[in-house]
Design a protein around this motif. Structure first.
Motif, PDB file in Angstrom:
ATOM      1  N   ASP A   1       0.800  -1.224   0.000  1.00 11.33           N
ATOM      2  CA  ASP A   1       0.000   0.000   0.000  1.00 11.33           C
ATOM      3  C   ASP A   1       0.834   1.277   0.000  1.00 11.33           C
ATOM      4  O   ASP A   1       0.276   2.372  -0.004  1.00 11.33           O
ATOM      5  CB  ASP A   1      -0.909   0.028   1.238  1.00 11.33           C
ATOM      6  CG  ASP A   1      -1.874  -1.145   1.282  1.00 11.33           C
ATOM      7  OD1 ASP A   1      -2.213  -1.661   0.206  1.00 11.33           O
ATOM      8  OD2 ASP A   1      -2.272  -1.548   2.392  1.00 11.33           O
ATOM      9  N   LYS A   2       2.159   1.147   0.035  1.00  7.11           N
ATOM     10  CA  LYS A   2       3.003   2.312   0.267  1.00  7.11           C
ATOM     11  C   LYS A   2       3.762   2.752  -0.983  1.00  7.11           C
ATOM     12  O   LYS A   2       4.434   1.950  -1.629  1.00  7.11           O
ATOM     13  CB  LYS A   2       4.018   1.994   1.386  1.00  7.11           C
ATOM     14  CG  LYS A   2       4.855   3.168   1.831  1.00  7.11           C
ATOM     15  CD  LYS A   2       4.005   4.278   2.407  1.00  7.11           C
ATOM     16  CE  LYS A   2       4.822   5.523   2.704  1.00  7.11           C
ATOM     17  NZ  LYS A   2       3.973   6.706   2.764  1.00  7.11           N
ATOM     18  N   TYR A   3       3.660   4.029  -1.313  1.00  5.05           N
ATOM     19  CA  TYR A   3       4.488   4.621  -2.360  1.00  5.05           C
ATOM     20  C   TYR A   3       5.813   5.061  -1.763  1.00  5.05           C
ATOM     21  O   TYR A   3       5.853   5.578  -0.645  1.00  5.05           O
ATOM     22  CB  TYR A   3       3.797   5.828  -2.998  1.00  5.05           C
ATOM     23  CG  TYR A   3       3.113   5.502  -4.301  1.00  5.05           C
ATOM     24  CD1 TYR A   3       3.867   5.289  -5.453  1.00  5.05           C
ATOM     25  CD2 TYR A   3       1.732   5.418  -4.390  1.00  5.05           C
ATOM     26  CE1 TYR A   3       3.256   4.984  -6.657  1.00  5.05           C
ATOM     27  CE2 TYR A   3       1.106   5.120  -5.585  1.00  5.05           C
ATOM     28  CZ  TYR A   3       1.873   4.904  -6.720  1.00  5.05           C
ATOM     29  OH  TYR A   3       1.268   4.600  -7.914  1.00  5.05           O
TER      30      TYR A   3
ATOM     31  N   GLY B   1      12.071   7.255  -5.077  1.00  6.00           N
ATOM     32  CA  GLY B   1      13.323   7.801  -4.579  1.00  6.00           C
ATOM     33  C   GLY B   1      14.231   6.690  -4.108  1.00  6.00           C
ATOM     34  O   GLY B   1      14.142   5.550  -4.566  1.00  6.00           O
ATOM     35  N   THR B   2      15.113   7.010  -3.204  1.00  4.44           N
ATOM     36  CA  THR B   2      16.047   6.044  -2.652  1.00  4.44           C
ATOM     37  C   THR B   2      16.039   6.130  -1.139  1.00  4.44           C
ATOM     38  O   THR B   2      15.389   7.009  -0.552  1.00  4.44           O
ATOM     39  CB  THR B   2      17.475   6.295  -3.177  1.00  4.44           C
ATOM     40  OG1 THR B   2      17.838   7.657  -2.902  1.00  4.44           O
ATOM     41  CG2 THR B   2      17.569   6.050  -4.666  1.00  4.44           C
ATOM     42  N   VAL B   3      16.758   5.240  -0.514  1.00  5.24           N
ATOM     43  CA  VAL B   3      16.793   5.200   0.952  1.00  5.24           C
ATOM     44  C   VAL B   3      17.246   6.555   1.500  1.00  5.24           C
ATOM     45  O   VAL B   3      18.299   7.075   1.125  1.00  5.24           O
ATOM     46  CB  VAL B   3      17.753   4.090   1.431  1.00  5.24           C
ATOM     47  CG1 VAL B   3      17.894   4.141   2.952  1.00  5.24           C
ATOM     48  CG2 VAL B   3      17.247   2.725   0.980  1.00  5.24           C
ATOM     49  N   GLY B   4      16.403   7.126   2.372  1.00  9.86           N
ATOM     50  CA  GLY B   4      16.719   8.416   2.974  1.00  9.86           C
ATOM     51  C   GLY B   4      16.457   9.612   2.090  1.00  9.86           C
ATOM     52  O   GLY B   4      16.685  10.756   2.506  1.00  9.86           O
TER      53      GLY B   4
ATOM     54  N   GLY C   1       6.787   9.329   5.299  1.00 10.80           N
ATOM     55  CA  GLY C   1       6.412   8.106   5.991  1.00 10.80           C
ATOM     56  C   GLY C   1       7.012   6.847   5.424  1.00 10.80           C
ATOM     57  O   GLY C   1       6.383   5.784   5.471  1.00 10.80           O
ATOM     58  N   CYS C   2       8.234   6.930   4.894  1.00  6.49           N
ATOM     59  CA  CYS C   2       8.857   5.776   4.234  1.00  6.49           C
ATOM     60  C   CYS C   2       9.950   5.131   5.072  1.00  6.49           C
ATOM     61  O   CYS C   2      10.798   4.396   4.538  1.00  6.49           O
ATOM     62  CB  CYS C   2       9.439   6.191   2.879  1.00  6.49           C
ATOM     63  SG  CYS C   2       8.198   6.674   1.662  1.00  6.49           S
TER      64      CYS C   2
END
Length: 480
Positions: free
Chosen positions: A64-66, A69-72, A78-79
């Motif tokens: 359910d999550k968009y 981008g990349t980590v950080g 909210g990722c």
């Protein structure tokens, strides 16, 4: 039944009840798919069976999550948990393959290859072009600059293995996007042996001078010396990209080491995460530190939102592949391919290159008077799942073909060994010997229609069932 099997059985049964409450036909199709896979000899080289842990990881709210981008450095808030998942998957991948950098976002093998291609173009063309244009970054480019850059990006050369020699359609096959992105040429195999001729590849590379040299295969039943391929790339100033989608499990399982392991030799390596690696359906790019910044721009360069639930499943699969048991499995995959090949040869069948030393066997069915399409269909009638495949210089083209490709990863996961694969070869030869090509409406020979002898399919299915019952798929999983 183990505690894990008992838990999996309960979990899947309850999950299907939930699904059936909304769309019972989907639940029924899911049960039917498991039943079909349990009852057939799966010999498609690009398929396998993921563990219940991998399969369950995909069915979570990470779906359910968009998280573009990349980590950080995400374009959505909210990722933080997606960052954890992606970091773990990349960490396991780096450790598993000894890679300097891992990018686990690609949704598929073709996505991984597109990321790799555009990353190489950005690294090799965009950066130097900006310097010549005296611009610091792409944000400073004018429309005239962009038009000039587009012409330069679209005029680069790629040299890859031809489709009929065992390459993949994403290695420069003209109808594929890779064949439209690049000015491309292809190298083949020796017309007598079917083996790679490195001197011939080097000669073509010297003449063509590609920016990208692609190695790897989807239907070449031998190992590749990637050190030699890197020497060829270095001599002509090319970037060496290796597509190891088919044999990644043999690299992870240390069956392929030294010159046969592409990671120490290639600038960029792409792979799928299923096939011999036995993970979820998806892709991945491994790269040296030099190419990492360009690969890390896969989103927004090529990709959109990553599939976070699949990245989580990749992390689980990579963790499984780092366990000692996976090395045993990978070696058995290669050993079983040898057994299958010997089983065919002892029964007079023709194999491309005369055998195998990886996970797949390419059977030329011309001796049986059949096309690959006829052979594939007749075998499916008998419960043997394969796929038709071109052979070098195939007179029947890429649709009807003259061969069938067979792989050992899936049945090895089920526990098949030498004796079973010898029997599999016998069953396949029995089907092909008892299949007759049909005729067209005009009375000529057909490349598609066929007739299978009476009772042959039932006989083969019965023999298959005896072996399959001894090696149940997902034992303990009861969805009745």
């Amino acid at each position: 039944m183990t505690d894990v099997s008992r838990l999996a059985s309960s979990a899947y049964s309850q999950a299907l009840e939930v699904i059936a409450s909304v769309e019972p036909r989907i639940a029924e199709a899911t049960r039917a798919e498991l039943a079909d896979q349990r009852a057939s000899l799966k010999l498609i080289a690009s398929e396998n069976y993921a563990s219940p842990a991998v399969l369950m990881t995909m069915g979570t709210w990470f779906s359910d999550k968009y998280a573009e981008g990349t980590v950080g450095h995400r374009f959505y808030a909210g990722c933080q948990n997606v960052d954890t998942v992606e970091s773990l998957a990349a960490e396991h991948a780096r450790e598993l393959f000894g890679a300097e950098y891992a990018y686990v976002q690609p949704h598929s093998g073709i996505d991984a290859n597109l990321v790799a291609f555009w990353s190489i173009l950005a690294h090799r063309v965009e950066g130097p072009w900006l310097q010549r244009a005296e611009k610091k970054n792409v944000s400073e480019l004018t429309e005239e600059d962009w038009e000039s850059l587009r012409r330069e990006l679209g005029n680069q050369r790629l040299l890859g293995m031809s489709l009929d020699a065992g390459g993949h359609l994403t290695h420069g096959f003209r109808p594929n996007i890779s064949g439209k992105m690049f000015h491309q040429q292809q190298y083949g195999t020796d017309p007598e042996t079917g083996l790679l001729d490195y001197d011939a590849v080097a000669a073509k590379a010297r003449e063509f001078k590609p920016l990208v040299l692609v190695a790897g295969y989807s239907a070449y039943p031998r190992r590749v010396d990637f050190a030699k391929m890197r020497e060829i790339a270095d001599e002509v100033g090319a970037t060496l990209m290796v597509d190891m989608a088919h044999f990644a499990g043999l690299v992870a399982g240390k069956v392929f080491t030294g010159n046969e392991d592409p990671v120490p030799h290639a600038h960029v390596v792409t792979t799928t995460t299923h096939k011999s690696l036995r993970g979820p359906r998806g892709g991945m790019v491994l790269a040296t530190e030099e190419y990492a910044p360009s690969v890390d721009r896969g989103c927004p360069m090529v990709l959109g939102g990553p599939l976070s639930h699949v990245m989580a499943a990749k992390a689980v699969a990579f963790a499984e592949a780092r366990q000692d048991g996976f090395r045993t499995y990978a070696q058995q995959v290669a050993d079983n391919a040898q057994s299958l090949a010997q089983g065919f040869l002892s029964r007079g069948a023709d194999l491309v290159t005369g055998g195998t030393d990886n996970h797949l066997v390419l059977l030329d069915v011309s001796k049986f008077g059949l096309t690959g399409r006829q052979a594939e269909s007749a075998l499916l009638d008998a419960g043997v799942v394969t796929n038709r495949n071109s052979v070098p210089n195939d007179p029947n083209g890429a649709w009807y073909t003259s061969g069938i490709r067979l792989g050992t990863p899936a049945l090895t996961t089920r526990g098949f060994g030498h004796d079973e694969f010898d029997t599999v070869a016998d069953l396949i030869v029995t089907v092909l010997q008892n299949t007759e090509p049909g005729t067209t409406k005009a009375g000529g020979p057909s490349k598609a229609s066929y007739s299978l002898g009476d009772g042959v399919a039932d006989k083969v299915r019965a023999a298959s069932a005896e072996m399959l019952d001894k090696h149940p798929l997902y034992p303990g999983l009861d969805l009745a």
